[in-house]
Motif scaffolding. Sequence first.
Motif: not given
Length: 198
Positions: A109, A113, A123, A158, A160-162, A179-180, A190-192
């Motif tokens: 991750m 990032h 963040y 920024y 991150d999520t899942h 990002h996915e 993972h979604w950024a």
Amino acid sequence: MTTTQPPLNDIAHMFSRAFFHDPLFIYFFPNPSQREARAYYTFRFLVAHASQNGQVHTVQQPQDGAAVWLPSSALRHSVADMLRFGAMRAMLKQGPGAIKRQMQAGEAMQAVHHRAISAPHSYLLLLGIDPSQQGRGLSTPLLQPSLDRLDEQGLPCYLDTHNPNNVSLYQRFGFEVVHEDEIPGTSVRHWAMLRQSR
């Protein structure tokens, strides 16, 4: 909202309840009978580190929900941080397998990032609401004051999520998916997401 001397243990317990069904934490701690207790040590470390190097925001009762922010200059944990904020205790309580999974996912991750944004930013490390309080609209008072302040400072942010259910939530606050993909070596999506200042 408060940012002063948050009760770290209460907040860490809240996060371990809030993330019980999160795909990333299911991957970290696959045994559901142990997940909440073991996840606590990860959240205790992250919240303690952020309380000294970033900001921990709560609303109402701290155990109801919290948002944890770090400046981009404080994303890496030094050896001193590991010792000071409880990473060694987490290693003892969680076991080598869980530690290895967390380190590998964290490195993947972090690589995303750093590719997504190199300029100074904030963040959103964690946003969690206790399951008993979900659906009451607490995301807005937890996030909006910080987003308004970041807009005034001209800083992007920024996260991150899942959890696929979180993507539309963050989009309502102006975040866009940059990002996915699955975290390498896992089945965890993972979604950024990035939000430019306004």
